[in-house]
Scaffold this active site. Structure first.
Site, PDB file in Angstrom:
ATOM      1  N   VAL A 157     -34.451-103.677  -9.088  1.00  0.00           N
ATOM      2  CA  VAL A 157     -33.629-102.897  -8.064  1.00  0.00           C
ATOM      3  C   VAL A 157     -32.480-103.840  -7.470  1.00  0.00           C
ATOM      4  CG1 VAL A 157     -35.453-100.860  -7.644  1.00  0.00           C
ATOM      5  CG2 VAL A 157     -34.856-103.238  -5.956  1.00  0.00           C
ATOM      6  N   HIS A 172     -36.353 -97.895 -12.433  1.00  0.00           N
ATOM      7  CA  HIS A 172     -36.745 -97.755 -10.112  1.00  0.00           C
ATOM      8  C   HIS A 172     -35.602 -97.369  -9.623  1.00  0.00           C
ATOM      9  CE1 HIS A 172     -41.162 -99.447 -11.781  1.00  0.00           C
ATOM     10  NE2 HIS A 172     -40.585 -98.013 -12.197  1.00  0.00           N
ATOM     11  N   CYS A 218     -29.978 -84.159   0.371  1.00  0.00           N
ATOM     12  CA  CYS A 218     -28.907 -83.404  -0.587  1.00  0.00           C
ATOM     13  C   CYS A 218     -28.878 -84.354  -1.698  1.00  0.00           C
ATOM     14  CB  CYS A 218     -27.665 -83.200  -0.238  1.00  0.00           C
ATOM     15  SG  CYS A 218     -26.601 -84.683   0.416  1.00  0.00           S
ATOM     16  N   CYS A 238     -26.381 -88.887   6.934  1.00  0.00           N
ATOM     17  CA  CYS A 238     -24.980 -88.796   5.698  1.00  0.00           C
ATOM     18  C   CYS A 238     -24.120 -87.850   6.281  1.00  0.00           C
ATOM     19  CB  CYS A 238     -26.024 -87.575   4.802  1.00  0.00           C
ATOM     20  SG  CYS A 238     -24.970 -86.847   3.961  1.00  0.00           S
ATOM     21  N   CYS A 272     -23.673 -83.628   4.986  1.00  0.00           N
ATOM     22  CA  CYS A 272     -24.645 -82.888   5.024  1.00  0.00           C
ATOM     23  C   CYS A 272     -25.974 -83.595   6.513  1.00  0.00           C
ATOM     24  CB  CYS A 272     -26.306 -82.771   4.583  1.00  0.00           C
ATOM     25  SG  CYS A 272     -27.113 -83.704   4.138  1.00  0.00           S
ATOM     26  N   GLY A 325     -41.325-111.086 -17.601  1.00  0.00           N
ATOM     27  CA  GLY A 325     -41.631-111.074 -16.281  1.00  0.00           C
ATOM     28  C   GLY A 325     -42.315-109.726 -15.993  1.00  0.00           C
ATOM     29  N   THR A 326     -43.632-109.341 -15.897  1.00  0.00           N
ATOM     30  CA  THR A 326     -44.183-107.774 -15.267  1.00  0.00           C
ATOM     31  C   THR A 326     -45.265-108.200 -15.895  1.00  0.00           C
ATOM     32  OG1 THR A 326     -43.501-105.528 -15.671  1.00  0.00           O
ATOM     33  CG2 THR A 326     -43.005-106.461 -17.292  1.00  0.00           C
ATOM     34  N   PRO A 371     -45.507-116.621 -17.310  1.00  0.00           N
ATOM     35  CA  PRO A 371     -46.504-117.676 -17.380  1.00  0.00           C
ATOM     36  C   PRO A 371     -47.950-117.179 -16.748  1.00  0.00           C
ATOM     37  CG  PRO A 371     -45.155-117.028 -15.625  1.00  0.00           C
ATOM     38  CD  PRO A 371     -44.726-116.447 -16.070  1.00  0.00           C
ATOM     39  N   ALA A 377     -39.663-117.115 -16.915  1.00  0.00           N
ATOM     40  CA  ALA A 377     -38.190-116.953 -18.373  1.00  0.00           C
ATOM     41  C   ALA A 377     -37.384-117.436 -17.726  1.00  0.00           C
ATOM     42  CB  ALA A 377     -37.833-115.689 -17.276  1.00  0.00           C
TER      43      ALA A 377
HETATM   44  P1  OAD Z   1     -45.044-107.640 -10.479  1.00  0.00           P
HETATM   45  O1  OAD Z   1     -45.211-108.253  -9.446  1.00  0.00           O
HETATM   46  O2  OAD Z   1     -46.697-106.124 -11.135  1.00  0.00           O
HETATM   47  O3  OAD Z   1     -45.586-108.586 -11.900  1.00  0.00           O
HETATM   48  C1  OAD Z   1     -44.577-109.397 -11.393  1.00  0.00           C
HETATM   49  C2  OAD Z   1     -44.881-110.081 -12.933  1.00  0.00           C
HETATM   50  O4  OAD Z   1     -43.889-111.767 -13.361  1.00  0.00           O
HETATM   51  C3  OAD Z   1     -46.128-111.058 -13.200  1.00  0.00           C
HETATM   52  O5  OAD Z   1     -47.072-111.119 -13.928  1.00  0.00           O
HETATM   53  C4  OAD Z   1     -45.488-112.735 -12.939  1.00  0.00           C
HETATM   54  O6  OAD Z   1     -47.122-113.661 -13.352  1.00  0.00           O
HETATM   55  C5  OAD Z   1     -44.833-112.907 -13.387  1.00  0.00           C
HETATM   56  N1  OAD Z   1     -43.781-113.797 -12.926  1.00  0.00           N
HETATM   57  C6  OAD Z   1     -44.067-114.965 -12.158  1.00  0.00           C
HETATM   58  N2  OAD Z   1     -43.283-115.801 -12.429  1.00  0.00           N
HETATM   59  C7  OAD Z   1     -42.403-115.106 -13.258  1.00  0.00           C
HETATM   60  C8  OAD Z   1     -41.425-115.791 -14.503  1.00  0.00           C
HETATM   61  N3  OAD Z   1     -41.031-116.978 -13.609  1.00  0.00           N
HETATM   62  N4  OAD Z   1     -41.047-115.951 -14.978  1.00  0.00           N
HETATM   63  C9  OAD Z   1     -41.227-115.113 -16.066  1.00  0.00           C
HETATM   64  N5  OAD Z   1     -41.974-113.879 -15.231  1.00  0.00           N
HETATM   65  C10 OAD Z   1     -42.967-114.272 -14.343  1.00  0.00           C
HETATM   66  O7  OAD Z   1     -44.127-106.704 -10.585  1.00  0.00           O
HETATM   67  P2  OAD Z   1     -43.181-106.218 -11.798  1.00  0.00           P
HETATM   68  O8  OAD Z   1     -43.854-105.809 -12.777  1.00  0.00           O
HETATM   69  O9  OAD Z   1     -41.736-105.273 -11.895  1.00  0.00           O
HETATM   70  O10 OAD Z   1     -41.637-100.628  -8.551  1.00  0.00           O
HETATM   71  O11 OAD Z   1     -43.988-104.457 -10.880  1.00  0.00           O
HETATM   72  C11 OAD Z   1     -44.024-102.981 -11.812  1.00  0.00           C
HETATM   73  C12 OAD Z   1     -43.196-102.788 -10.209  1.00  0.00           C
HETATM   74  O12 OAD Z   1     -44.237-102.558  -8.845  1.00  0.00           O
HETATM   75  C13 OAD Z   1     -41.590-103.174  -9.794  1.00  0.00           C
HETATM   76  O13 OAD Z   1     -40.916-102.232 -10.168  1.00  0.00           O
HETATM   77  C14 OAD Z   1     -42.039-101.920  -8.234  1.00  0.00           C
HETATM   78  C15 OAD Z   1     -43.289-102.599  -7.883  1.00  0.00           C
HETATM   79  O14 OAD Z   1     -44.080-101.372  -7.085  1.00  0.00           O
HETATM   80  C16 OAD Z   1     -41.676-100.194  -7.515  1.00  0.00           C
HETATM   81  O15 OAD Z   1     -40.395-100.253  -6.343  1.00  0.00           O
HETATM   82  C17 OAD Z   1     -40.782 -98.466  -7.362  1.00  0.00           C
END
Ligand code: OAD
Length: 247
Positions: free
Chosen positions: A99, A115, A126, A151, A154, A191-192, A218, A235
């Site tokens: 975000v 997201h 609204c 807002c 509204c 990074g997810t 990592p 990354a």
């Molecule tokens: P997470 O916190 O679940 O995962 C972050 C990932 O980044 C982990 O797998 C880490 O190992 C990895 N990581 C840490 N340092 C890093 C680096 N330097 N380079 C690459 N990777 C690294 O975060 P998200 O997967 O983004 O949703 O989480 C998904 C969603 O959960 C978010 O968008 C958020 C949250 O609830 C909402 O806010 C709707």
């Protein structure tokens, strides 16, 4: 075909990023032990429509704290490498769960924010997006309770422009993201943790088509088995190295 050749030959690369790509810019992930936001704060209170209804000031203040952090952060080598990658391949679809606006500030165009965005609050009644309020410059860790603005149209409460648990993803972005996962010839997940649906299922869509899938992280993730390549490391190190080797 080895990864570097596949990357050079790719016609359409789909990239899914998560909080990990912004770590080297100083922003927190959600689930990292100790430092993750959901390790330190209550997601039920802060990231659900119910939480906002029961304590709008707490929720608004928390997202203002995050918005101020995001504004102070600058894009890192990982964000910049993805911008560069878009210039190397015929087509790149950049899909993010983040975000913050660090991809845009790194120069990436047309980022699909699954997201939502800290920078586009909207009316809780609204749903129209609203201009950004001025923000709170010196907020404590976790923010302080601040009544959300009203807002002008509204009178409803302004809420953060992010998707909360239990809410639908923005339809247009989600459709385009799925389309990219179904059309790409290389899928890159950066990074997810791949635990939040439906975003995580994009990897599965690509993997089922047997296109090359690459994870940059990592740490191990629960989607490990879906990737053709597992590039372990931050990354900001791995992505520039990958590009430098490929071109
Ligand atoms: P997470 O916190 O679940 O995962 C972050 C990932 O980044 C982990 O797998 C880490 O190992 C990895 N990581 C840490 N340092 C890093 C680096 N330097 N380079 C690459 N990777 C690294 O975060 P998200 O997967 O983004 O949703 O989480 C998904 C969603 O959960 C978010 O968008 C958020 C949250 O609830 C909402 O806010 C709707």
């Amino acid at each position: 075909m080895p990864l570097l050749e596949t990357l050079r030959a790719a016609r359409h690369v789909a990239v899914l990023t998560g909080a990990g790509i912004s770590v080297e810019s100083g922003l927190s992930t959600f689930r990292s032990p100790q430092s993750g936001l959901w390790e330190r704060f209550d997601a039920e209170e802060l990231a659900t429509p119910r939480g906002f209804k029961s304590n709008p000031a707490l929720v608004w203040g928390w997202y203002e704290w995050r918005r101020m952090q995001a504004l102070r952060a600058v894009p890192n080598e990982g964000h910049l490498a993805l911008k560069r990658l878009a210039e190397k391949v015929p087509q790149l679809t950049l899909i993010t769960q983040n975000v913050d606006d660090l991809h845009e500030r790194a120069g990436s165009a047309e980022v699909l924010h699954l997201h939502g965005s800290l920078h586009q609050p909207m009316c809780n009644a609204c749903r129209q997006s609203r201009p950004l309020p001025p923000g709170i410059p010196d907020e404590p860790e976790g923010g302080r309770a601040v009544e959300p603005p009203r807002c002008g149209h509204c009178g409803g409460r302004i809420r953060p422009g992010v998707v909360w648990f239990g809410e639908k993803l923005p339809q247009k972005e989600w459709t385009l993201a799925k389309r990219a996962a179904l059309a790409c010839d290389l899928f890159l997940s950066v990074g997810t943790s791949s635990v939040v649906e439906p975003a995580a299922s994009l990897t599965l869509l690509a993997a089922q088509r047997r296109v090359t899938t690459v994870q940059v992280n990592p740490n191990e993730t629960q989607a490990q088995y879906l990737f053709s390549y597992d590039l372990r490391g931050p990354a900001g190190v791995i992505l520039p190295a990958l590009l430098n080797q490929a071109w």
